[in-house]
Design a protein around this motif. Structure first.
Motif, short mmCIF file in Angstrom:
data_model
loop_
_atom_site.label_atom_id
_atom_site.label_comp_id
_atom_site.label_asym_id
_atom_site.label_seq_id
_atom_site.Cartn_x
_atom_site.Cartn_y
_atom_site.Cartn_z
N ALA A 168 3.73 -8.78 0.15
CA ALA A 168 4.50 -8.01 -0.83
C ALA A 168 3.87 -8.09 -2.20
CB ALA A 168 5.94 -8.52 -0.88
N ALA A 169 3.36 -9.27 -2.57
CA ALA A 169 2.72 -9.43 -3.86
C ALA A 169 1.49 -8.52 -3.96
CB ALA A 169 2.33 -10.88 -4.08
N LYS A 170 0.71 -8.48 -2.89
CA LYS A 170 -0.48 -7.63 -2.88
C LYS A 170 -0.07 -6.15 -2.95
CE LYS A 170 -4.70 -6.72 -0.24
NZ LYS A 170 -4.52 -5.27 -0.24
N LYS A 171 0.97 -5.80 -2.16
CA LYS A 171 1.45 -4.42 -2.15
C LYS A 171 2.02 -4.03 -3.51
CE LYS A 171 4.50 -1.29 0.37
NZ LYS A 171 5.49 -1.17 1.45
N ALA A 172 2.73 -4.99 -4.16
CA ALA A 172 3.32 -4.72 -5.47
C ALA A 172 2.23 -4.48 -6.50
CB ALA A 172 4.21 -5.87 -5.89
N ALA A 173 1.17 -5.26 -6.43
CA ALA A 173 0.06 -5.08 -7.39
C ALA A 173 -0.55 -3.70 -7.20
CB ALA A 173 -0.98 -6.17 -7.19
N ASP A 174 -0.75 -3.31 -5.94
CA ASP A 174 -1.31 -1.98 -5.67
C ASP A 174 -0.36 -0.88 -6.13
OD1 ASP A 174 -3.47 -3.27 -4.56
OD2 ASP A 174 -2.76 -3.06 -2.48
N GLU A 175 0.95 -1.13 -5.90
CA GLU A 175 1.95 -0.13 -6.29
C GLU A 175 2.01 0.01 -7.81
OE1 GLU A 175 4.88 2.79 -5.65
OE2 GLU A 175 3.40 1.85 -4.31
N ARG A 176 1.89 -1.11 -8.52
CA ARG A 176 1.92 -1.05 -9.99
C ARG A 176 0.74 -0.24 -10.51
NH1 ARG A 176 3.64 -6.42 -9.52
NH2 ARG A 176 1.50 -7.21 -9.80
N LYS A 177 -0.41 -0.46 -9.91
CA LYS A 177 -1.58 0.31 -10.33
C LYS A 177 -1.37 1.80 -10.06
CE LYS A 177 -4.98 -3.41 -9.58
NZ LYS A 177 -6.15 -3.84 -8.76
N ARG A 178 -0.82 2.09 -8.86
CA ARG A 178 -0.61 3.50 -8.51
C ARG A 178 0.40 4.15 -9.45
NH1 ARG A 178 2.80 6.62 -6.21
NH2 ARG A 178 4.29 4.92 -5.85
N LYS A 179 1.49 3.43 -9.74
CA LYS A 179 2.53 3.95 -10.62
C LYS A 179 2.01 4.14 -12.04
CE LYS A 179 6.68 2.36 -8.22
NZ LYS A 179 7.88 1.51 -8.30
N ALA A 180 1.19 3.19 -12.49
CA ALA A 180 0.65 3.31 -13.85
C ALA A 180 -0.22 4.55 -13.96
CB ALA A 180 -0.15 2.05 -14.18
N ARG A 184 0.63 7.83 -16.19
CA ARG A 184 -0.30 8.36 -17.19
C ARG A 184 -0.50 9.86 -16.98
NH1 ARG A 184 -5.23 9.90 -17.44
NH2 ARG A 184 -5.65 9.38 -15.27
N LYS A 185 -0.65 10.26 -15.69
CA LYS A 185 -0.82 11.68 -15.40
C LYS A 185 0.45 12.46 -15.74
CE LYS A 185 -4.23 11.18 -11.67
NZ LYS A 185 -4.51 11.42 -10.23
N ARG A 186 1.61 11.86 -15.43
CA ARG A 186 2.88 12.56 -15.70
C ARG A 186 3.07 12.79 -17.19
NH1 ARG A 186 7.65 11.88 -17.51
NH2 ARG A 186 7.25 9.68 -18.04
N LYS A 187 2.75 11.75 -17.99
CA LYS A 187 2.90 11.89 -19.44
C LYS A 187 1.96 12.95 -20.00
CE LYS A 187 4.60 7.26 -20.47
NZ LYS A 187 4.32 5.98 -21.17
N ALA A 188 0.75 12.97 -19.46
CA ALA A 188 -0.20 13.98 -19.93
C ALA A 188 0.30 15.38 -19.58
CB ALA A 188 -1.57 13.73 -19.32
N GLU A 189 0.79 15.53 -18.33
CA GLU A 189 1.32 16.83 -17.91
C GLU A 189 2.56 17.20 -18.71
OE1 GLU A 189 1.96 16.36 -13.77
OE2 GLU A 189 -0.18 16.50 -13.23
N GLU A 190 3.43 16.21 -18.97
CA GLU A 190 4.66 16.45 -19.74
C GLU A 190 4.32 16.89 -21.16
OE1 GLU A 190 8.77 16.65 -20.50
OE2 GLU A 190 7.62 16.52 -18.63
#
Length: 311
Positions: A168-180, A184-190
């Motif tokens: 879960a820790a590994k998955k969470a780290a990957d998920e945080r990177k993906r969400k970040a 960033r893309k969402r804010k740029a599009e917004e």
């Protein structure tokens, strides 16, 4: 009470008869101080007296016989009543003895039933206690077995949990990177969308202002045109006089949608000119009005200033 009543009637009859006999005898006796000489009675008279006395004696004997018969009947009735009372008392005593015997039997049955119930309850209690003891022993065995299995399961869960937490820790780290990255893309599009929307809103606002200004100019032009038409219509119907030259009158006019005058009130001005102006409006009854809602809104209530012009 009934026996006493039955005895009283014959006794009363007997007493009445005796009193009657005594009265009859008394009437035949002279109680004066000086007894009168008794005349020599003839044979028929003596015989009549003897016969009367014999009838009285017979009547008295009949009354006595009736009294004895009544007393005999009363005694027989009383004896029979006493006998029935004794028999009823004996029957009641027999019934009470039978009831007492039955009550004793019922109580004995109750004692026997209670003893039997107590014995059955004792047996049931003993059986219940034995079952409870066996159930407690089985429960203790199951509890120990459960605790052993729980201990083994807990150890297994702890190992699985540790592995799961690492994954879960590994998955969470990957998920945080993906969400970040996604954020960033969402804010740029917004930001781009907002800028585009702002540009469109600015363009629409500018267009709206231009349209509004154009519309306002059109409405103002129409209002001015209809106001001039209204004043010209009134002027054609005012009866002008030379004394009105250079004077003015201010009148409040309210119009319905079809141009019908609902209010015609003088506000200020030359009295003669105002009276002539008000009369002209009253004669007209209707004035020119636009069917355009925006124009009508500005025409429905007008403060008209009329100044007559002379050629």
């Amino acid at each position: 009470m009934a026996a006493k009543s039955e005895l009283t009637i014959p006794v009363s009859i007997s007493a009445g008869i005796h009193i009657g006999v005594i009265v009859i005898l008394a009437l035949g006796v002279d109680f004066s101080d000086k007894p009168k000489p008794i005349p020599q009675a003839s044979a028929p008279a003596v015989q009549a007296v003897v016969v009367d006395q014999q009838k009285v004696a017979e009547h008295v004997e009949r009354l006595k016989a009736q009294k004895r018969e009544a007393a005999r009947k009363e005694k027989a009735r009383q004896d029979d009543a006493d006998r029935r009372v004794r028999e009823a008392r004996k029957e009641r005593e027999r019934e009470q003895a039978q009831i007492k015997k039955l009550e004793q039997q019922r109580k004995q049955k109750e004692i026997e039933t209670r003893n039997a119930n107590d014995a059955a309850k004792a047996a049931q209690l003993k059986q219940k206690q034995e079952k409870e003891k066996a159930a407690r022993a089985e429960a203790d065995r199951k509890q120990k077995d459960k605790e052993r299995k729980a201990s083994e399961e807990a150890a297994k869960k702890a190992a699985d949990k540790r592995k799961a937490e690492e994954a879960a820790a590994k998955k969470a780290a990957d998920e945080r990177k993906r969400k970040a990255e996604a954020e960033r893309k969402r804010k740029a599009e917004e930001q781009a969308r907002r800028q585009q929307e702002q540009m469109m809103q600015d363009a629409l606002a500018a267009e709206q202002v231009a349209l509004s200004q154009t519309r306002n100019k059109q409405v103002t032009s129409e209002v001015d045109r209809y106001t001039s038409m209204i004043i010209a219509t009134i002027a054609r119907n005012v009866r002008q006089e030379e004394s009105m030259r250079g004077k003015s009158c201010k009148v409040l006019v309210r119009l319905a949608k079809d141009g019908f005058v609902t209010t015609n009130r003088i506000i200020e001005g030359d009295p003669a000119l105002c009276t002539a102006t008000q009369s002209a409006i009253q004669r007209l009854q209707k004035l020119p009005v636009s069917s355009e809602p925006a124009v009508y809104e500005k025409l429905k209530e007008l403060n008209i200033i009329y100044r007559p012009s002379f050629n």
